[in-house]
Design a protein around this motif. Sequence first.
Motif, PDB file in Angstrom:
ATOM      1  N   LYS A   1      -7.341   6.394  -3.262  1.00  0.00           N
ATOM      2  CA  LYS A   1      -7.064   6.191  -1.836  1.00  0.00           C
ATOM      3  C   LYS A   1      -7.605   4.829  -1.412  1.00  0.00           C
ATOM      4  O   LYS A   1      -6.942   4.081  -0.705  1.00  0.00           O
ATOM      5  CB  LYS A   1      -7.718   7.319  -1.016  1.00  0.00           C
TER       6      LYS A   1
ATOM      7  N   ARG B   1       0.404   9.022  -5.078  1.00  0.00           N
ATOM      8  CA  ARG B   1      -0.360   9.965  -4.261  1.00  0.00           C
ATOM      9  C   ARG B   1       0.494  10.936  -3.434  1.00  0.00           C
ATOM     10  O   ARG B   1       0.036  11.986  -3.061  1.00  0.00           O
ATOM     11  CB  ARG B   1      -1.288   9.203  -3.318  1.00  0.00           C
ATOM     12  N   MET B   2       1.700  10.586  -3.136  1.00  0.00           N
ATOM     13  CA  MET B   2       2.523  11.353  -2.204  1.00  0.00           C
ATOM     14  C   MET B   2       3.140  12.585  -2.870  1.00  0.00           C
ATOM     15  O   MET B   2       3.595  12.516  -4.013  1.00  0.00           O
ATOM     16  CB  MET B   2       3.625  10.435  -1.676  1.00  0.00           C
TER      17      MET B   2
ATOM     18  N   ARG C   1      -5.727  14.681  -1.047  1.00  0.00           N
ATOM     19  CA  ARG C   1      -5.451  13.353  -0.494  1.00  0.00           C
ATOM     20  C   ARG C   1      -6.612  12.392  -0.717  1.00  0.00           C
ATOM     21  O   ARG C   1      -6.462  11.190  -0.556  1.00  0.00           O
ATOM     22  CB  ARG C   1      -5.068  13.442   0.970  1.00  0.00           C
TER      23      ARG C   1
ATOM     24  N   GLN D   1       1.006   4.458  -2.521  1.00  0.00           N
ATOM     25  CA  GLN D   1       0.908   5.810  -1.968  1.00  0.00           C
ATOM     26  C   GLN D   1       2.078   6.655  -2.488  1.00  0.00           C
ATOM     27  O   GLN D   1       1.897   7.780  -2.937  1.00  0.00           O
ATOM     28  CB  GLN D   1       0.918   5.732  -0.437  1.00  0.00           C
ATOM     29  N   TRP D   2       3.277   6.097  -2.403  1.00  0.00           N
ATOM     30  CA  TRP D   2       4.471   6.803  -2.873  1.00  0.00           C
ATOM     31  C   TRP D   2       4.393   7.074  -4.383  1.00  0.00           C
ATOM     32  O   TRP D   2       4.613   8.186  -4.838  1.00  0.00           O
ATOM     33  CB  TRP D   2       5.738   5.984  -2.556  1.00  0.00           C
TER      34      TRP D   2
ATOM     35  N   SER E   1       0.832  -1.207   0.000  1.00  0.00           N
ATOM     36  CA  SER E   1       0.000   0.000   0.000  1.00  0.00           C
ATOM     37  C   SER E   1       0.863   1.252   0.000  1.00  0.00           C
ATOM     38  O   SER E   1       0.556   2.231  -0.689  1.00  0.00           O
ATOM     39  CB  SER E   1      -0.923   0.012   1.221  1.00  0.00           C
ATOM     40  N   GLN E   2       1.934   1.219   0.765  1.00  0.00           N
ATOM     41  CA  GLN E   2       2.820   2.379   0.837  1.00  0.00           C
ATOM     42  C   GLN E   2       3.492   2.640  -0.504  1.00  0.00           C
ATOM     43  O   GLN E   2       3.708   3.790  -0.892  1.00  0.00           O
ATOM     44  CB  GLN E   2       3.863   2.185   1.940  1.00  0.00           C
TER      45      GLN E   2
ATOM     46  N   ARG F   1      -8.025   1.527  -2.527  1.00  0.00           N
ATOM     47  CA  ARG F   1      -7.484   0.739  -3.621  1.00  0.00           C
ATOM     48  C   ARG F   1      -8.101  -0.654  -3.614  1.00  0.00           C
ATOM     49  O   ARG F   1      -9.183  -0.839  -4.128  1.00  0.00           O
ATOM     50  CB  ARG F   1      -5.953   0.709  -3.498  1.00  0.00           C
TER      51      ARG F   1
END
Length: 174
Positions: A142, A19-20, A129, A15-16, A11-12, A144
Amino acid sequence: MVRDPADVAVSQYHQWKFRMTDRKKTINNYPPAGADVSLYDFVMMPSCGLPKIIDFMNEWARELGQIRNLMVIRYEDLRANPKEMLKRVLEFIGTPAKEAELQEAVQFASVDNMRALEQKRVFWLSGRRMLAKDRNNPNTYKVRRAKVGGYRDDFTPEQLAVIDSVVANRLLPG
Protein backbone atom coordinates in the motif's frame (compact mmCIF):
# COMPACT_ATOMS: atom_id res chain seq x y z
CA MET A 1 -6.35 16.39 -1.20
CA VAL A 2 -5.22 16.63 -4.79
CA ARG A 3 -2.17 15.14 -6.45
CA ASP A 4 -0.53 15.36 -9.83
CA PRO A 5 -2.84 13.26 -12.02
CA ALA A 6 0.07 11.45 -13.69
CA ASP A 7 1.33 10.26 -10.30
CA VAL A 8 -2.23 9.24 -9.41
CA ALA A 9 -2.52 7.24 -12.64
CA VAL A 10 0.71 5.33 -11.94
CA SER A 11 -0.38 4.61 -8.38
CA GLN A 12 -3.75 3.46 -9.66
CA TYR A 13 -2.03 1.08 -12.09
CA HIS A 14 -0.20 -0.62 -9.22
CA GLN A 15 -3.41 -0.67 -7.19
CA TRP A 16 -5.18 -2.36 -10.11
CA LYS A 17 -2.39 -4.78 -10.91
CA PHE A 18 -1.51 -5.91 -7.39
CA ARG A 19 -4.14 -4.93 -4.86
CA MET A 20 -7.62 -4.53 -6.33
CA THR A 21 -10.25 -7.24 -6.06
CA ASP A 22 -11.76 -8.62 -9.26
CA ARG A 23 -15.14 -7.26 -8.19
CA LYS A 24 -13.77 -3.74 -7.81
CA LYS A 25 -12.04 -3.99 -11.19
CA THR A 26 -15.41 -4.78 -12.76
CA ILE A 27 -17.27 -2.05 -10.87
CA ASN A 28 -14.66 0.56 -11.85
CA ASN A 29 -14.49 -0.56 -15.49
CA TYR A 30 -10.83 -1.51 -15.20
CA PRO A 31 -9.16 -4.22 -17.23
CA PRO A 32 -10.00 -7.69 -15.91
CA ALA A 33 -7.68 -9.70 -13.66
CA GLY A 34 -4.74 -11.12 -15.56
CA ALA A 35 -5.07 -8.68 -18.47
CA ASP A 36 -1.74 -7.96 -20.11
CA VAL A 37 -1.75 -4.16 -19.95
CA SER A 38 1.45 -2.15 -19.79
CA LEU A 39 1.81 0.75 -17.38
CA TYR A 40 1.74 3.26 -20.23
CA ASP A 41 -1.32 1.68 -21.86
CA PHE A 42 -3.16 1.68 -18.53
CA VAL A 43 -2.27 5.31 -17.85
CA MET A 44 -3.58 6.32 -21.28
CA MET A 45 -6.84 4.30 -21.07
CA PRO A 46 -9.87 6.62 -21.09
CA SER A 47 -11.86 4.20 -18.92
CA CYS A 48 -9.46 4.13 -15.97
CA GLY A 49 -6.27 6.06 -16.58
CA LEU A 50 -5.19 9.65 -16.90
CA PRO A 51 -8.21 10.88 -18.91
CA LYS A 52 -10.65 9.54 -16.29
CA ILE A 53 -8.58 10.93 -13.40
CA ILE A 54 -8.40 14.36 -15.02
CA ASP A 55 -12.14 14.34 -15.75
CA PHE A 56 -12.78 13.52 -12.08
CA MET A 57 -10.47 16.30 -10.91
CA ASN A 58 -12.09 18.77 -13.31
CA GLU A 59 -15.58 17.91 -12.01
CA TRP A 60 -14.42 18.64 -8.47
CA ALA A 61 -12.73 21.86 -9.59
CA ARG A 62 -15.98 23.06 -11.17
CA GLU A 63 -17.83 22.52 -7.89
CA LEU A 64 -15.29 23.93 -5.42
CA GLY A 65 -16.96 27.32 -5.32
CA GLN A 66 -20.19 25.69 -4.14
CA ILE A 67 -18.61 24.31 -0.95
CA ARG A 68 -18.58 26.76 1.96
CA ASN A 69 -15.97 25.30 4.29
CA LEU A 70 -13.29 23.78 2.14
CA MET A 71 -9.57 23.32 2.38
CA VAL A 72 -7.71 21.91 -0.59
CA ILE A 73 -4.30 20.47 0.09
CA ARG A 74 -1.83 19.29 -2.46
CA TYR A 75 -0.11 15.95 -1.92
CA GLU A 76 3.09 17.58 -3.09
CA ASP A 77 2.88 20.21 -0.32
CA LEU A 78 2.09 17.54 2.25
CA ARG A 79 5.19 15.58 1.25
CA ALA A 80 7.37 18.70 1.23
CA ASN A 81 6.21 20.05 4.59
CA PRO A 82 4.11 17.47 6.46
CA LYS A 83 4.13 19.13 9.87
CA GLU A 84 3.01 22.53 8.59
CA MET A 85 0.30 21.00 6.40
CA LEU A 86 -0.98 18.82 9.24
CA LYS A 87 -1.06 21.88 11.49
CA ARG A 88 -3.10 23.77 8.89
CA VAL A 89 -5.56 20.89 8.48
CA LEU A 90 -6.03 20.47 12.23
CA GLU A 91 -6.60 24.20 12.66
CA PHE A 92 -9.07 24.16 9.77
CA ILE A 93 -11.16 21.41 11.40
CA GLY A 94 -10.99 23.13 14.77
CA THR A 95 -8.63 20.78 16.59
CA PRO A 96 -5.26 22.52 16.79
CA ALA A 97 -2.37 20.47 18.11
CA LYS A 98 0.67 21.20 20.21
CA GLU A 99 4.10 21.16 18.59
CA ALA A 100 5.04 17.84 20.23
CA GLU A 101 1.79 16.24 19.06
CA LEU A 102 2.40 17.41 15.50
CA GLN A 103 5.94 16.07 15.56
CA GLU A 104 4.82 12.70 16.93
CA ALA A 105 2.03 12.38 14.36
CA VAL A 106 4.31 13.29 11.46
CA GLN A 107 6.98 10.87 12.64
CA PHE A 108 4.47 8.04 13.04
CA ALA A 109 2.87 8.71 9.64
CA SER A 110 6.15 9.07 7.77
CA VAL A 111 6.52 7.00 4.63
CA ASP A 112 9.43 5.07 6.12
CA ASN A 113 7.49 4.23 9.29
CA MET A 114 4.29 3.31 7.43
CA ARG A 115 6.31 1.08 5.09
CA ALA A 116 8.04 -0.60 8.06
CA LEU A 117 4.74 -1.14 9.86
CA GLU A 118 3.20 -2.57 6.72
CA GLN A 119 6.14 -4.96 6.28
CA LYS A 120 5.69 -6.09 9.88
CA ARG A 121 1.97 -6.64 9.14
CA VAL A 122 0.99 -4.35 12.03
CA PHE A 123 -2.25 -3.39 10.30
CA TRP A 124 -3.41 -6.93 9.50
CA LEU A 125 -6.65 -6.39 11.41
CA SER A 126 -7.57 -3.69 8.88
CA GLY A 127 -8.11 -6.39 6.30
CA ARG A 128 -6.25 -7.26 3.15
CA ARG A 129 -6.22 -3.67 1.90
CA MET A 130 -3.25 -3.10 4.23
CA LEU A 131 -1.40 -6.30 3.35
CA ALA A 132 1.09 -6.67 0.54
CA LYS A 133 0.11 -9.35 -1.94
CA ASP A 134 3.76 -10.33 -2.37
CA ARG A 135 6.09 -9.29 0.43
CA ASN A 136 9.05 -9.57 -1.96
CA ASN A 137 7.57 -7.12 -4.47
CA PRO A 138 7.60 -3.48 -3.29
CA ASN A 139 4.94 -2.59 -5.88
CA THR A 140 2.37 -4.72 -4.02
CA TYR A 141 2.57 -2.68 -0.83
CA LYS A 142 0.00 0.00 0.00
CA VAL A 143 2.87 2.34 0.89
CA ARG A 144 4.81 2.12 -2.33
CA ARG A 145 7.10 4.99 -3.31
CA ALA A 146 5.25 8.14 -2.24
CA LYS A 147 7.49 10.08 -4.60
CA VAL A 148 6.40 13.42 -5.97
CA GLY A 149 6.81 13.31 -9.74
CA GLY A 150 7.72 9.63 -9.53
CA TYR A 151 5.82 8.92 -12.72
CA ARG A 152 8.73 10.48 -14.60
CA ASP A 153 10.86 7.46 -13.65
CA ASP A 154 8.53 5.01 -15.40
CA PHE A 155 8.25 6.24 -18.97
CA THR A 156 10.33 7.04 -22.03
CA PRO A 157 10.82 10.69 -23.01
CA GLU A 158 8.30 10.22 -25.83
CA GLN A 159 5.71 8.76 -23.46
CA LEU A 160 6.32 11.56 -20.95
CA ALA A 161 5.72 14.13 -23.69
CA VAL A 162 2.31 12.57 -24.43
CA ILE A 163 1.40 12.29 -20.74
CA ASP A 164 2.44 15.88 -20.02
CA SER A 165 0.50 17.06 -23.08
CA VAL A 166 -2.67 15.28 -21.94
CA VAL A 167 -2.37 16.91 -18.51
CA ALA A 168 -1.63 20.35 -19.94
CA ASN A 169 -4.49 20.19 -22.44
CA ARG A 170 -7.21 18.56 -20.29
CA LEU A 171 -6.67 19.60 -16.68
CA LEU A 172 -8.45 22.80 -15.72
CA PRO A 173 -6.15 25.50 -14.34
CA GLY A 174 -6.18 26.16 -10.65
